[in-house]
Write a protein that holds these residues in place. Structure first.
Motif, short mmCIF file in Angstrom:
data_model
loop_
_atom_site.label_atom_id
_atom_site.label_comp_id
_atom_site.label_asym_id
_atom_site.label_seq_id
_atom_site.Cartn_x
_atom_site.Cartn_y
_atom_site.Cartn_z
N ASP A 1 0.84 -1.20 0.00
CA ASP A 1 0.00 0.00 0.00
C ASP A 1 0.88 1.25 0.00
N ASP A 2 0.25 2.41 0.03
CA ASP A 2 1.00 3.66 -0.04
C ASP A 2 1.84 3.96 1.20
N LEU A 3 1.64 3.19 2.27
CA LEU A 3 2.48 3.31 3.47
C LEU A 3 3.66 2.35 3.45
N ASP B 1 3.32 -0.97 3.48
CA ASP B 1 2.95 -2.24 4.10
C ASP B 1 2.54 -3.24 3.03
#
Length: 77
Positions: A58-60, A62
């Motif tokens: 994801d964009d984080l 993770d």
């Protein structure tokens, strides 16, 4: 809609997805991941893709799931 990234790696190399893709759901992410793996393994090259893994993040940063290329290639004959 979520932004996800499709990174590929083996023990020696990494292909980093800098742009990512906007997806609506997990099913769409899985379809895109399978398409990417199939695209890479069908491109004429000397690379042995059996040790590679596609990591969907994801964009984080993770990891959501991963797809071993061997699961698409099948077993060697």
């Amino acid at each position: 809609m979520a932004q996800v990234y499709f990174h590929c790696s083996n023990t020696e190399h990494a292909l980093i997805d800098q742009c990512g893709a906007s997806i609506d759901d997990l099913a769409e992410a899985r379809e895109r991941a399978a398409l990417i793996v199939r695209s890479l393994i069908t491109t004429p090259t000397t690379e042995d893709w059996r040790g590679w893994v596609l990591h969907v993040s994801d964009d984080l940063g993770d990891e959501i799931f991963s797809v071993p290329f061997a699961s698409v290639l099948g077993k060697p004959h």
